[in-house]
Design a protein around this motif. Sequence first.
Motif, PDB file in Angstrom:
ATOM      1  N   LYS A  47       0.824  -1.209   0.000  1.00 25.20           N
ATOM      2  CA  LYS A  47       0.000   0.000   0.000  1.00 25.20           C
ATOM      3  C   LYS A  47       0.857   1.257   0.000  1.00 25.20           C
ATOM      4  O   LYS A  47       0.488   2.268  -0.598  1.00 25.20           O
ATOM      5  CB  LYS A  47      -0.939   0.007   1.203  1.00 25.20           C
ATOM      6  CG  LYS A  47      -2.081  -0.988   1.062  1.00 25.20           C
ATOM      7  CD  LYS A  47      -3.040  -0.853   2.233  1.00 25.20           C
ATOM      8  CE  LYS A  47      -4.121  -1.915   2.182  1.00 25.20           C
ATOM      9  NZ  LYS A  47      -4.956  -1.884   3.405  1.00 25.20           N
ATOM     10  N   LEU A  52      -1.065   4.550  -1.443  1.00 28.43           N
ATOM     11  CA  LEU A  52      -2.362   4.583  -0.764  1.00 28.43           C
ATOM     12  C   LEU A  52      -2.242   5.044   0.677  1.00 28.43           C
ATOM     13  O   LEU A  52      -3.193   5.574   1.247  1.00 28.43           O
ATOM     14  CB  LEU A  52      -3.016   3.195  -0.800  1.00 28.43           C
ATOM     15  CG  LEU A  52      -3.407   2.699  -2.188  1.00 28.43           C
ATOM     16  CD1 LEU A  52      -3.884   1.261  -2.129  1.00 28.43           C
ATOM     17  CD2 LEU A  52      -4.505   3.595  -2.755  1.00 28.43           C
ATOM     18  N   GLU A  72      -1.903  17.175  -4.677  1.00 21.85           N
ATOM     19  CA  GLU A  72      -2.771  16.003  -4.748  1.00 21.85           C
ATOM     20  C   GLU A  72      -3.053  15.544  -6.178  1.00 21.85           C
ATOM     21  O   GLU A  72      -3.047  14.347  -6.462  1.00 21.85           O
ATOM     22  CB  GLU A  72      -4.083  16.279  -3.998  1.00 21.85           C
ATOM     23  CG  GLU A  72      -4.843  14.996  -3.712  1.00 21.85           C
ATOM     24  CD  GLU A  72      -6.041  15.211  -2.788  1.00 21.85           C
ATOM     25  OE1 GLU A  72      -5.981  16.103  -1.923  1.00 21.85           O
ATOM     26  OE2 GLU A  72      -7.027  14.480  -2.952  1.00 21.85           O
ATOM     27  N   LEU A  76      -2.033  11.947  -7.804  1.00 27.33           N
ATOM     28  CA  LEU A  76      -3.026  11.037  -8.384  1.00 27.33           C
ATOM     29  C   LEU A  76      -2.571  10.589  -9.774  1.00 27.33           C
ATOM     30  O   LEU A  76      -2.609   9.413 -10.118  1.00 27.33           O
ATOM     31  CB  LEU A  76      -4.379  11.741  -8.460  1.00 27.33           C
ATOM     32  CG  LEU A  76      -5.511  10.948  -9.108  1.00 27.33           C
ATOM     33  CD1 LEU A  76      -5.814   9.694  -8.312  1.00 27.33           C
ATOM     34  CD2 LEU A  76      -6.772  11.802  -9.234  1.00 27.33           C
ATOM     35  N   ARG A  79       0.334   8.178  -9.372  1.00 23.60           N
ATOM     36  CA  ARG A  79      -0.132   6.941  -8.740  1.00 23.60           C
ATOM     37  C   ARG A  79      -0.830   6.006  -9.725  1.00 23.60           C
ATOM     38  O   ARG A  79      -0.849   4.795  -9.543  1.00 23.60           O
ATOM     39  CB  ARG A  79      -1.130   7.337  -7.645  1.00 23.60           C
ATOM     40  CG  ARG A  79      -0.836   6.769  -6.296  1.00 23.60           C
ATOM     41  CD  ARG A  79      -1.583   7.432  -5.157  1.00 23.60           C
ATOM     42  NE  ARG A  79      -2.955   7.875  -5.319  1.00 23.60           N
ATOM     43  CZ  ARG A  79      -4.014   7.094  -5.451  1.00 23.60           C
ATOM     44  NH1 ARG A  79      -3.878   5.792  -5.497  1.00 23.60           N
ATOM     45  NH2 ARG A  79      -5.214   7.608  -5.556  1.00 23.60           N
ATOM     46  N   ARG A  80      -1.452   6.599 -10.755  1.00 24.66           N
ATOM     47  CA  ARG A  80      -2.220   5.777 -11.694  1.00 24.66           C
ATOM     48  C   ARG A  80      -1.341   4.842 -12.514  1.00 24.66           C
ATOM     49  O   ARG A  80      -1.844   3.959 -13.201  1.00 24.66           O
ATOM     50  CB  ARG A  80      -3.041   6.679 -12.627  1.00 24.66           C
ATOM     51  CG  ARG A  80      -4.251   7.245 -11.917  1.00 24.66           C
ATOM     52  CD  ARG A  80      -5.107   8.078 -12.822  1.00 24.66           C
ATOM     53  NE  ARG A  80      -6.342   8.458 -12.133  1.00 24.66           N
ATOM     54  CZ  ARG A  80      -7.265   9.245 -12.654  1.00 24.66           C
ATOM     55  NH1 ARG A  80      -7.105   9.725 -13.873  1.00 24.66           N
ATOM     56  NH2 ARG A  80      -8.344   9.547 -11.975  1.00 24.66           N
ATOM     57  N   VAL A  83      -1.342  -0.168  -9.882  1.00 22.70           N
ATOM     58  CA  VAL A  83      -2.619  -0.580  -9.298  1.00 22.70           C
ATOM     59  C   VAL A  83      -2.357  -1.643  -8.248  1.00 22.70           C
ATOM     60  O   VAL A  83      -1.587  -2.587  -8.469  1.00 22.70           O
ATOM     61  CB  VAL A  83      -3.599  -1.117 -10.358  1.00 22.70           C
ATOM     62  CG1 VAL A  83      -4.878  -1.600  -9.703  1.00 22.70           C
ATOM     63  CG2 VAL A  83      -3.934  -0.038 -11.377  1.00 22.70           C
ATOM     64  N   TYR A  84      -2.957  -1.446  -7.087  1.00 24.83           N
ATOM     65  CA  TYR A  84      -2.840  -2.391  -5.989  1.00 24.83           C
ATOM     66  C   TYR A  84      -4.067  -3.302  -5.967  1.00 24.83           C
ATOM     67  O   TYR A  84      -5.191  -2.811  -6.078  1.00 24.83           O
ATOM     68  CB  TYR A  84      -2.722  -1.624  -4.665  1.00 24.83           C
ATOM     69  CG  TYR A  84      -2.957  -2.467  -3.431  1.00 24.83           C
ATOM     70  CD1 TYR A  84      -1.968  -3.338  -2.971  1.00 24.83           C
ATOM     71  CD2 TYR A  84      -4.157  -2.394  -2.729  1.00 24.83           C
ATOM     72  CE1 TYR A  84      -2.188  -4.126  -1.842  1.00 24.83           C
ATOM     73  CE2 TYR A  84      -4.374  -3.176  -1.598  1.00 24.83           C
ATOM     74  CZ  TYR A  84      -3.390  -4.037  -1.161  1.00 24.83           C
ATOM     75  OH  TYR A  84      -3.607  -4.802  -0.058  1.00 24.83           O
ATOM     76  N   GLY A 103     -12.718   0.549 -12.692  1.00 27.57           N
ATOM     77  CA  GLY A 103     -11.555   1.426 -12.693  1.00 27.57           C
ATOM     78  C   GLY A 103     -11.646   2.494 -13.776  1.00 27.57           C
ATOM     79  O   GLY A 103     -11.348   3.660 -13.544  1.00 27.57           O
ATOM     80  N   ARG A 105     -14.394   3.634 -15.134  1.00 24.09           N
ATOM     81  CA  ARG A 105     -15.454   4.563 -14.764  1.00 24.09           C
ATOM     82  C   ARG A 105     -14.928   5.578 -13.735  1.00 24.09           C
ATOM     83  O   ARG A 105     -15.156   6.769 -13.862  1.00 24.09           O
ATOM     84  CB  ARG A 105     -16.634   3.769 -14.186  1.00 24.09           C
ATOM     85  CG  ARG A 105     -17.850   4.574 -13.872  1.00 24.09           C
ATOM     86  CD  ARG A 105     -19.096   3.689 -13.787  1.00 24.09           C
ATOM     87  NE  ARG A 105     -19.102   2.784 -12.636  1.00 24.09           N
ATOM     88  CZ  ARG A 105     -19.363   3.179 -11.384  1.00 24.09           C
ATOM     89  NH1 ARG A 105     -19.625   4.442 -11.136  1.00 24.09           N
ATOM     90  NH2 ARG A 105     -19.367   2.305 -10.398  1.00 24.09           N
ATOM     91  N   LEU A 106     -14.186   5.070 -12.746  1.00 29.94           N
ATOM     92  CA  LEU A 106     -13.670   5.958 -11.706  1.00 29.94           C
ATOM     93  C   LEU A 106     -12.657   6.950 -12.263  1.00 29.94           C
ATOM     94  O   LEU A 106     -12.515   8.058 -11.782  1.00 29.94           O
ATOM     95  CB  LEU A 106     -13.035   5.136 -10.583  1.00 29.94           C
ATOM     96  CG  LEU A 106     -14.018   4.367  -9.698  1.00 29.94           C
ATOM     97  CD1 LEU A 106     -13.273   3.365  -8.834  1.00 29.94           C
ATOM     98  CD2 LEU A 106     -14.822   5.322  -8.834  1.00 29.94           C
ATOM     99  N   ARG A 107     -11.927   6.531 -13.282  1.00 29.35           N
ATOM    100  CA  ARG A 107     -10.937   7.437 -13.878  1.00 29.35           C
ATOM    101  C   ARG A 107     -11.553   8.336 -14.934  1.00 29.35           C
ATOM    102  O   ARG A 107     -10.862   9.137 -15.553  1.00 29.35           O
ATOM    103  CB  ARG A 107      -9.800   6.621 -14.502  1.00 29.35           C
ATOM    104  CG  ARG A 107      -8.941   5.914 -13.487  1.00 29.35           C
ATOM    105  CD  ARG A 107      -7.820   5.160 -14.159  1.00 29.35           C
ATOM    106  NE  ARG A 107      -6.990   4.486 -13.159  1.00 29.35           N
ATOM    107  CZ  ARG A 107      -5.762   4.046 -13.398  1.00 29.35           C
ATOM    108  NH1 ARG A 107      -5.232   4.193 -14.589  1.00 29.35           N
ATOM    109  NH2 ARG A 107      -5.078   3.452 -12.444  1.00 29.35           N
ATOM    110  N   GLY A 108     -12.832   8.150 -15.180  1.00 29.53           N
ATOM    111  CA  GLY A 108     -13.510   8.960 -16.187  1.00 29.53           C
ATOM    112  C   GLY A 108     -13.103   8.605 -17.609  1.00 29.53           C
ATOM    113  O   GLY A 108     -13.159   9.444 -18.503  1.00 29.53           O
TER     114      GLY A 108
END
Lengths: 225, 208
Positions: A47, A52, A72, A76, A79-80, A83-84, A103, A105-108
Amino acid sequence: MIEARKVWLRYTPSQEWVLRDASLTLAPGRIVALMGPNGSGKTSMLKVLAGLIKPGRGEVLYEGSDIWSMDESRRLQARRAAVYVSEKPVMVRGTVMDNLLLGLRLRGAEPRQARDALDRVVEGLGLKGMLDMDARRLSAGQAQMVSIARALVLKPRYLLLDEPFSHLDRARRRLLAELLEELRGEGVGIAIAGHEELYTLELADSVAWIESGRVAMQEPGSVLI
Amino acid sequence: MEDLVGVTARTLYISTTATILASLWGIPIAYLIASRRLQTLATVFEALVGIPTVLIGLLLYLLLSKQGPLGSLNLLYTPTAIILGEAVLVTPLIVGASHRILKASIDTYGELAASLGASRIQAMALALAESLPGIASSMAMAFSRAVGELGIALLVGGNLKGYTRTLSTSIALEVSMGEYGDAIRLGAVLLSLSLGFSIVARLLGGRG
Ligand SMILES: Nc1ncnc2c1ncn2[C@@H]1O[C@H](COP(=O)(O)OP(=O)(O)O)[C@@H](O)[C@H]1O
Ligand SMILES: [Mg+2]
């Protein structure tokens, strides 16, 4: 390259250090196994590498830049690359397909952009017949495969797998091991946390032993039983 | 006896509005407790879950009566007064149940979202979305407590026929007049409403 450098971590100020002066490097096209007993800090280390959790002391470098000195939105973005995948597969409400697309969807991002990655993991991990199943009704092994596939759909440059073989039967272990070797060949850097599993050790280019939050680096030849 | 349908409809209206009102402030409070880890506040709300309804009725009566600080609002013996009282009554229940659901959801789905590269806001949105069935279940529980409540409806509602009379105050009245048959009929309606929503709560909770 992702590098944890002399990291110290604890979850609460009154707790003992969970990671002590721990360092670990994850290079493109390499598989590193992180081995150690329960509670030794494997999950915490992954993590930290994934960005994370923020360590109390030490640095986490992505391609040479310390992510915790970034703002931030830059963190981000950095960090992308990684993936953990948790040791406890968590499914959101919906079908297996909904979970595979989570994933994106969350990243748009548009699911279309990941068509090839999606087809490949569905094929490679044998998920074809499962796509319309209720994700909350999967067996532990099926859920583990789906949670790994969900990470791979994002085409990460680094993959941090927490005990990925723990619930898998022999056939699924084989499938996953083959896919991981393929990804390594394409330059993906992979960290695998585990106990003393032969599967993990066979795959690994290097093995890091962790005990009470301290990491010792070793080459695989010297530890293969 | 006042028309059964009218009393039932009024009871439904009052307890539904009270539940929605309590959710409007209770769920944001629950979210704050869960995301900021305000354990002390959580303990306070959990301690208030079992508060006797007659005490809330009394407190509200003192506030709303002519000489009380809110007397000028002329709310005493109105449906609004009952709604307010019942909203206060079920707030601890909603906060207590939803903050646990939200906390578990933030821990689980917040981390999942972050690990897949979601921003903090997207991670929170996923955690919220995944906790919706559980939150709906806590609202159904709250409704089933509000619908059968007597102390508040009697003290600040006044049991006025055709205006503030609810199923529970009707039952109290019928019993006091010796009309046990009517009381039992009203009781059956009340029981089915309350049970119905408890079952809904169960079903939603199980899916969460
Ligand atoms: N969220 C947490 N809060 C407090 N302590 C934790 C938390 N997560 C892990 N720990 C503690 O950190 C230590 C290392 O845990 P972990 O990294 O999960 O080890 P492993 O994955 O090797 O089993 C353990 O002592 C564990 O109890
Ligand atoms: Mg672990």
